[in-house]
Design a protein around this motif. Sequence first.
Motif, PDB file in Angstrom:
ATOM      1  N   LYS A   1      10.376  14.791 -40.750  1.00  0.00           N
ATOM      2  CA  LYS A   1      11.789  14.947 -41.024  1.00  0.00           C
ATOM      3  C   LYS A   1      12.383  16.085 -40.004  1.00  0.00           C
ATOM      4  N   PHE A   2      12.246  15.838 -38.526  1.00  0.00           N
ATOM      5  CA  PHE A   2      12.727  17.005 -37.512  1.00  0.00           C
ATOM      6  C   PHE A   2      13.910  17.358 -37.767  1.00  0.00           C
ATOM      7  N   TYR A   3      14.735  16.538 -38.290  1.00  0.00           N
ATOM      8  CA  TYR A   3      16.169  16.989 -38.350  1.00  0.00           C
ATOM      9  C   TYR A   3      16.251  17.927 -39.331  1.00  0.00           C
ATOM     10  N   ASN A   4      15.330  18.036 -40.123  1.00  0.00           N
ATOM     11  CA  ASN A   4      15.746  19.145 -41.311  1.00  0.00           C
ATOM     12  C   ASN A   4      15.183  20.312 -40.952  1.00  0.00           C
ATOM     13  N   ILE A   5      14.613  20.603 -39.682  1.00  0.00           N
ATOM     14  CA  ILE A   5      14.123  21.730 -39.071  1.00  0.00           C
ATOM     15  C   ILE A   5      14.711  23.188 -39.683  1.00  0.00           C
ATOM     16  N   TRP A   6      16.212  23.011 -39.733  1.00  0.00           N
ATOM     17  CA  TRP A   6      16.627  24.369 -40.080  1.00  0.00           C
ATOM     18  C   TRP A   6      16.744  24.443 -41.704  1.00  0.00           C
ATOM     19  N   HIS A   7      16.205  23.689 -42.337  1.00  0.00           N
ATOM     20  CA  HIS A   7      16.214  23.818 -44.198  1.00  0.00           C
ATOM     21  C   HIS A   7      15.713  25.206 -44.337  1.00  0.00           C
ATOM     22  N   PRO A   8      14.661  25.714 -43.759  1.00  0.00           N
ATOM     23  CA  PRO A   8      14.378  26.992 -44.408  1.00  0.00           C
ATOM     24  C   PRO A   8      15.363  28.126 -44.298  1.00  0.00           C
ATOM     25  N   LEU A   9      16.308  27.793 -43.518  1.00  0.00           N
ATOM     26  CA  LEU A   9      17.342  28.770 -43.379  1.00  0.00           C
ATOM     27  C   LEU A   9      17.995  28.930 -45.006  1.00  0.00           C
ATOM     28  N   VAL A  10      18.086  27.906 -45.468  1.00  0.00           N
ATOM     29  CA  VAL A  10      19.060  27.790 -46.830  1.00  0.00           C
ATOM     30  C   VAL A  10      18.108  27.566 -47.885  1.00  0.00           C
TER      31      VAL A  10
ATOM     32  N   LEU B   1       7.125  21.540 -32.477  1.00  0.00           N
ATOM     33  CA  LEU B   1       7.248  21.263 -33.964  1.00  0.00           C
ATOM     34  C   LEU B   1       8.048  20.054 -34.406  1.00  0.00           C
ATOM     35  N   LEU B   2       9.172  20.147 -33.606  1.00  0.00           N
ATOM     36  CA  LEU B   2       9.849  18.905 -33.544  1.00  0.00           C
ATOM     37  C   LEU B   2       9.262  17.638 -33.691  1.00  0.00           C
ATOM     38  N   TYR B   3       8.145  17.542 -32.631  1.00  0.00           N
ATOM     39  CA  TYR B   3       7.464  16.208 -32.521  1.00  0.00           C
ATOM     40  C   TYR B   3       6.525  16.249 -33.839  1.00  0.00           C
ATOM     41  N   ASP B   4       6.012  17.150 -34.512  1.00  0.00           N
ATOM     42  CA  ASP B   4       5.235  17.086 -35.525  1.00  0.00           C
ATOM     43  C   ASP B   4       5.655  16.741 -36.683  1.00  0.00           C
TER      44      ASP B   4
END
Lengths: 279, 409
Positions: free
Chosen positions: B114-123, B108-111
Amino acid sequence: MGNEPYAILLDFTRCIGCGACERECARVNGLPDDPPEDKLDHRNFTVVLKHDSGQYYRRMCMHCEDPACVSVCPVAALEKTDAGPVVYHPDKCIGCRYCMVACPFQIPKYEWHKSIPVVRKCIMCNSRIENGEEPACAWVCPVDACRFGPREKLLAIAKRRVSQMPDRYVDYIYGENEVGGTSILMLSGVPFEDLGFKMDVGEQALPRLTWTVMSKIPNVVITGGIMLGGISWIINRRMDLQKEHMDEVDTLKQDKENWELEREALNKKIRDLEGGRHG
Amino acid sequence: MAELILYWKGLSSHRKSLWLIASAIIVMGLGLSVWRFFFGLGAVTNLSDEFPWGFWIGFDVMGGVALAAGGFTLCLLVYIFGYHQYHSIVRPTVLTAFLGYLLVAIGLLYDLGKFYNIWHPLVMWNPHSVMFEVAWCVMLYLTVLFLEFVPIVLEKFNLQTPLKLLRRLSIPIVLAGVLLSVLHQSSLGSLFLIVPNKLHNLWYTPILPLLFFLSAITVGPAMVIVESFFSARIFRRGLETAVLYDLARFMQVGMLVYVAVKIQDLFVRGVWDQVFAFDAESIHFLIEMAILFTAMIMIAIRKVRACPAGLLTAAGLVVSGVVYNRFNVSWAGMLEGTGASYFPSWQEVGISLFLVTCGIVAFVTISKFFPVFPELEEPSREEWDVMCPAGKKLLGDRESDPEETRKAS
């Protein structure tokens, strides 16, 4: 201006194809000056096209009343404001592109060539609306082919134009009911399907398709959790009982064996003692 | 280091070449990763505005999650339904699921743009979004799988206190894992409910979530069977034939229900005639169904399912049938409705291959250092006797043939 739901009415029969809307849009939104002329991509928010019949028409985000893109975004980077625009927050976006998959009009575009890309689409000049101004394209249009105003009012105007001039317009207001209604309303002299507009998107707001399933999740979790927990408890309890039962049987068997051994020992002792008395 | 060299010298030439191929793929994958993260998605993929989800979503995410379903199906059988006879394969299966989900997350990080925002759904919440739900379920389930896997590590270092705590919590942990799996396995189908005009009629149905769930619990046991065969070969250990034979029945029942619901749904929606339209979509659909039917017939024949080679082939067919389905939903079925043309670039396939290779290497390495596999006896005399020659050959890559050992002793 208040927070009345606004809309834009595009009257393609009035459009003279001057392209002022495209240029003003690019200027106001800081878009590059080399956009493609025949389609939408990441460099433009709207495009004016010419149909074979000579009529011009425009493509842009439809700003749905109940937008699919807003409902699918996992981080709420897309938002439908009370005033009508569907706006985008690039700082929230994670780049999953579900909005592009979900959009029935295939509007959101992506900066595929960038290492840190964002989604690009018309935001109806949201900040201008907040400041009491009209969106750039409506403000600049010299022939009133693009008018901004309260949706109810524009819809009434559109209906009046269609009924008063049936020769000029096809009897259809694109955007009135499409996917539950959109904040862009369109009038045309050429059938919309000939202009490449999708006529099969239906009148139901797409997010409902998902919500009918999503709303059942708490139920599934609670019922499923109790059911599986119960099954597990019953089965494991029965297995424990079974084991206890078997253990008990084993203990009794062991006791019996011990007693038999003891009995034999006692018998032997008795026999020995009796034999000793006789002997 | 010296140990490594010794290990390498002790390998057969066959295994040496396998390690070399794996290393080559990993080197290629690292290069491709640099390419992707420095020059963007457009530089390495054939994705476009018309077709924004491609091979990585279809295979790495949707295929990967389905194939990792072995973890929750087996835990459900063993811990909830009390089939404790399958206990011996729980650990390798949980490890596979854990690594599988880890790969899904990395893929998913490859896809993600803005992979560095992958934690966004947490907040940043949007409970209306299926993707939001999938993100949460996958995050939580990854935690659950970690908790299910970590006893293996604790045992190795003999840490009794946390081990006891985890054992006491094992039922709630498994229960949470099962519920989370039910949710996100089905939700991967719900993802496509929003595109009624883009996804072809043969696949778009309001019961897409149900179909995804049913196919997941079908492919779960199938993956356990396939994995067991490969670990039997790689680690030169015996095969739990009796257990796998049993699992094949669960797989068969799952498949029967799945196919029945799928066919009935075609009738209910009145699109049965499109199945035999013989356009591109219908052909893809027929291939998908043919794969599953072949597997069902194979399992139904006693002689085939009693033979390890037959069992492996049937399970392999189920796996490919379900992966084919995920591709049809995310790829073949989406082409006409979006007016797009898409075929993955070699880089897209290369990165997926790289991730799978990393997963296999990680599995083999972890299994070498941690007690993943219980001590297992060689197949019993009876099991070996009823095994077909192909099965014996399949398991023959051992230091010694059990048959010969027995004759010798």
